[in-house]
Design a protein around this motif. Structure first.
Motif, PDB file in Angstrom:
ATOM      1  N   SER A 134     -54.239 -39.100  41.203  1.00  0.00           N
ATOM      2  CA  SER A 134     -53.009 -39.500  41.886  1.00  0.00           C
ATOM      3  C   SER A 134     -52.611 -40.913  41.495  1.00  0.00           C
ATOM      4  O   SER A 134     -51.416 -41.215  41.324  1.00  0.00           O
ATOM      5  CB  SER A 134     -53.197 -39.408  43.402  1.00  0.00           C
ATOM      6  OG  SER A 134     -53.517 -38.092  43.803  1.00  0.00           O
ATOM      7  N   TRP A 190     -51.053 -40.752  38.106  1.00  0.00           N
ATOM      8  CA  TRP A 190     -49.705 -40.180  38.228  1.00  0.00           C
ATOM      9  C   TRP A 190     -48.720 -41.209  38.777  1.00  0.00           C
ATOM     10  O   TRP A 190     -47.596 -41.347  38.271  1.00  0.00           O
ATOM     11  CB  TRP A 190     -49.763 -38.960  39.130  1.00  0.00           C
ATOM     12  CG  TRP A 190     -48.421 -38.306  39.337  1.00  0.00           C
ATOM     13  CD1 TRP A 190     -47.702 -37.577  38.433  1.00  0.00           C
ATOM     14  CD2 TRP A 190     -47.653 -38.322  40.547  1.00  0.00           C
ATOM     15  NE1 TRP A 190     -46.526 -37.132  38.999  1.00  0.00           N
ATOM     16  CE2 TRP A 190     -46.465 -37.568  40.293  1.00  0.00           C
ATOM     17  CE3 TRP A 190     -47.848 -38.876  41.802  1.00  0.00           C
ATOM     18  CZ2 TRP A 190     -45.483 -37.389  41.264  1.00  0.00           C
ATOM     19  CZ3 TRP A 190     -46.872 -38.686  42.772  1.00  0.00           C
ATOM     20  CH2 TRP A 190     -45.714 -37.956  42.500  1.00  0.00           C
ATOM     21  N   LEU A 191     -49.130 -41.950  39.788  1.00  0.00           N
ATOM     22  CA  LEU A 191     -48.262 -42.986  40.365  1.00  0.00           C
ATOM     23  C   LEU A 191     -48.009 -44.110  39.366  1.00  0.00           C
ATOM     24  O   LEU A 191     -46.909 -44.683  39.338  1.00  0.00           O
ATOM     25  CB  LEU A 191     -48.900 -43.537  41.641  1.00  0.00           C
ATOM     26  CG  LEU A 191     -48.928 -42.583  42.841  1.00  0.00           C
ATOM     27  CD1 LEU A 191     -49.778 -43.168  43.960  1.00  0.00           C
ATOM     28  CD2 LEU A 191     -47.510 -42.296  43.334  1.00  0.00           C
ATOM     29  N   ARG A 192     -49.010 -44.408  38.546  1.00  0.00           N
ATOM     30  CA  ARG A 192     -48.813 -45.428  37.511  1.00  0.00           C
ATOM     31  C   ARG A 192     -47.784 -44.971  36.483  1.00  0.00           C
ATOM     32  O   ARG A 192     -46.931 -45.757  36.049  1.00  0.00           O
ATOM     33  CB  ARG A 192     -50.140 -45.735  36.819  1.00  0.00           C
ATOM     34  CG  ARG A 192     -50.068 -46.868  35.798  1.00  0.00           C
ATOM     35  CD  ARG A 192     -51.390 -47.025  35.078  1.00  0.00           C
ATOM     36  NE  ARG A 192     -51.678 -45.855  34.255  1.00  0.00           N
ATOM     37  CZ  ARG A 192     -52.872 -45.590  33.732  1.00  0.00           C
ATOM     38  NH1 ARG A 192     -53.899 -46.375  33.965  1.00  0.00           N
ATOM     39  NH2 ARG A 192     -53.054 -44.515  32.996  1.00  0.00           N
ATOM     40  N   GLU A 193     -47.864 -43.698  36.105  1.00  0.00           N
ATOM     41  CA  GLU A 193     -46.908 -43.172  35.134  1.00  0.00           C
ATOM     42  C   GLU A 193     -45.489 -43.152  35.699  1.00  0.00           C
ATOM     43  O   GLU A 193     -44.517 -43.264  34.947  1.00  0.00           O
ATOM     44  CB  GLU A 193     -47.322 -41.752  34.712  1.00  0.00           C
ATOM     45  CG  GLU A 193     -48.647 -41.684  33.965  1.00  0.00           C
ATOM     46  CD  GLU A 193     -48.633 -42.524  32.704  1.00  0.00           C
ATOM     47  OE1 GLU A 193     -47.601 -42.511  31.989  1.00  0.00           O
ATOM     48  OE2 GLU A 193     -49.646 -43.203  32.429  1.00  0.00           O
ATOM     49  N   ARG A 194     -45.362 -43.009  36.994  1.00  0.00           N
ATOM     50  CA  ARG A 194     -44.042 -43.023  37.638  1.00  0.00           C
ATOM     51  C   ARG A 194     -43.610 -44.431  38.017  1.00  0.00           C
ATOM     52  O   ARG A 194     -42.562 -44.611  38.641  1.00  0.00           O
ATOM     53  CB  ARG A 194     -44.074 -42.149  38.897  1.00  0.00           C
ATOM     54  CG  ARG A 194     -44.204 -40.657  38.608  1.00  0.00           C
ATOM     55  CD  ARG A 194     -44.337 -39.865  39.897  1.00  0.00           C
ATOM     56  NE  ARG A 194     -43.227 -40.138  40.823  1.00  0.00           N
ATOM     57  CZ  ARG A 194     -42.073 -39.482  40.824  1.00  0.00           C
ATOM     58  NH1 ARG A 194     -41.870 -38.523  39.926  1.00  0.00           N
ATOM     59  NH2 ARG A 194     -41.146 -39.774  41.705  1.00  0.00           N
ATOM     60  N   SER A 195     -44.437 -45.433  37.644  1.00  0.00           N
ATOM     61  CA  SER A 195     -44.165 -46.853  37.918  1.00  0.00           C
ATOM     62  C   SER A 195     -44.152 -47.161  39.412  1.00  0.00           C
ATOM     63  O   SER A 195     -43.626 -48.198  39.830  1.00  0.00           O
ATOM     64  CB  SER A 195     -42.824 -47.285  37.286  1.00  0.00           C
ATOM     65  OG  SER A 195     -42.868 -47.123  35.887  1.00  0.00           O
ATOM     66  N   ALA A 196     -44.697 -46.256  40.223  1.00  0.00           N
ATOM     67  CA  ALA A 196     -44.854 -46.578  41.640  1.00  0.00           C
ATOM     68  C   ALA A 196     -45.939 -47.635  41.822  1.00  0.00           C
ATOM     69  O   ALA A 196     -45.905 -48.428  42.767  1.00  0.00           O
ATOM     70  CB  ALA A 196     -45.209 -45.320  42.430  1.00  0.00           C
TER      71      ALA A 196
END
Length: 315
Positions: free
Chosen positions: A19, A22-28
């Motif tokens: 997770s 995934w959040l890193r890839e979405r720049s969250a």
């Protein structure tokens, strides 16, 4: 301990780490923020867990037996790493990094988190785990480990000295929580007191966040590795850290007739991937920090396979 409990807890950690990616890839979460999560672990949640685990259980000096057993297993692995590294004619900074990451695991982060997930809020188990990790791994790392890194590291005028590093550890929230927890254990806090109950509730919430923060820290650390250049070292460290160390620890536990429940805990701690603190110490004192970091990440990835296998065949 049931294999299913280990597997379930480990899969939860993997899912949380995924997770984070995934959040890193979405720049969250911005790349590089793993340092923030790591500091939250070492300066907040881990000290809270250490104090909570120690303060509610009377301190038993016999718990140091497992800490000594783990320390001996780490020392054996480090000696083997030194012998093989010399045979491979590694450069001194690379050899120093190899020795440290081969022996020292993430017992105080991933190990605590995994065992906490398996056993829940069990003060007796967590007290044993904390004493084993702090006295068997962390304290030796900041003393003997620093000396090893200084011996093999390249000269660097701006790096901190041995005394400065050890002093910093003794001032760290982790060590202060250890001392405070042992003191509270000796005094015996009145658990039926309202203020103590409120403190325990606060520490419980803080401790419960350890699994999330550790998983996010590891997930954000994951990066591609130049495996062709490091393949031989990765294979060597994987065999030493993820295979030899738990085997040595388990053999010592059998020789000492350690109860099965304590042996399970010891094996989990010994099977943890290389610890981030080992890579930090290696880089700080002039060893090859790039190699140490790459080997750290590689063992974390390989542990996704090795730890469930350990649980299936041994635990």
């Amino acid at each position: 301990m049931q294999f299913e409990s280990l597997l379930e807890s480990f899969l939860i950690l993997v899912a949380l780490g995924g997770s984070a990616v995934w959040l890193r890839e979405r720049s969250a979460i911005v790349a590089g923020e793993e340092g923030v999560f790591a500091r939250l672990v070492t300066d907040f949640t881990l000290p809270a867990l250490i104090f909570a685990s120690l303060s509610r259980e009377p301190f038993d000096p016999r718990k140091l037996e497992l800490a000594l057993t783990l320390f001996i297993a780490i020392a054996v692995v480090m000696i083997v790493a030194w012998v093989v590294g010399r045979w491979m004619r590694l450069e001194r900074p690379v050899l120093g990094s190899l020795i440290l990451v081969s022996g020292v695991g993430s017992t105080s982060t991933l190990g605590y988190s995994l065992i906490h997930s398996i056993y829940g809020d069990n003060p007796e188990v967590m007290s044993q785990v904390v004493i084993m990790g702090e006295f068997g791994v962390i304290l030796p790392l900041f003393t003997i480990g620093v000396a090893i890194a200084m011996y093999f590291g390249e000269d660097a005028a701006d790096r901190p000295g041995f005394r400065a590093s050890v002093t910093a550890f003794f001032r760290s929230p982790i060590f202060l929580a250890l001392v405070a927890g042992l003191l509270a254990s000796y005094i015996g806090l009145p658990q039926d007191n309202w203020a103590v109950g409120l403190l325990n509730a606060f520490l419980q919430v803080a401790s419960d966040s350890l699994t999330l923060l550790v998983a996010f820290t590891i997930g954000l650390m994951l990066r591609p590795i130049a495996s062709k250049q490091l393949m031989s070292l990765i294979v060597l460290v994987a065999l030493l850290k993820l295979v030899l160390e738990p085997l040595v620890a388990g053999s010592l536990a059998l020789a000492l007739s350690v109860p099965e429940s304590q042996r399970d805990i010891l094996l989990i701690e010994a099977a943890m991937p290389s610890g981030a603190l080992a890579a930090v110490i290696a880089a700080r004192y002039g060893c090859d920090g790039a190699v140490a970091s790459a080997l750290l990440i590689a063992t974390v990835g390989l542990s996704l396979l090795m730890i469930p296998l350990l649980g299936y065949f041994i635990l």
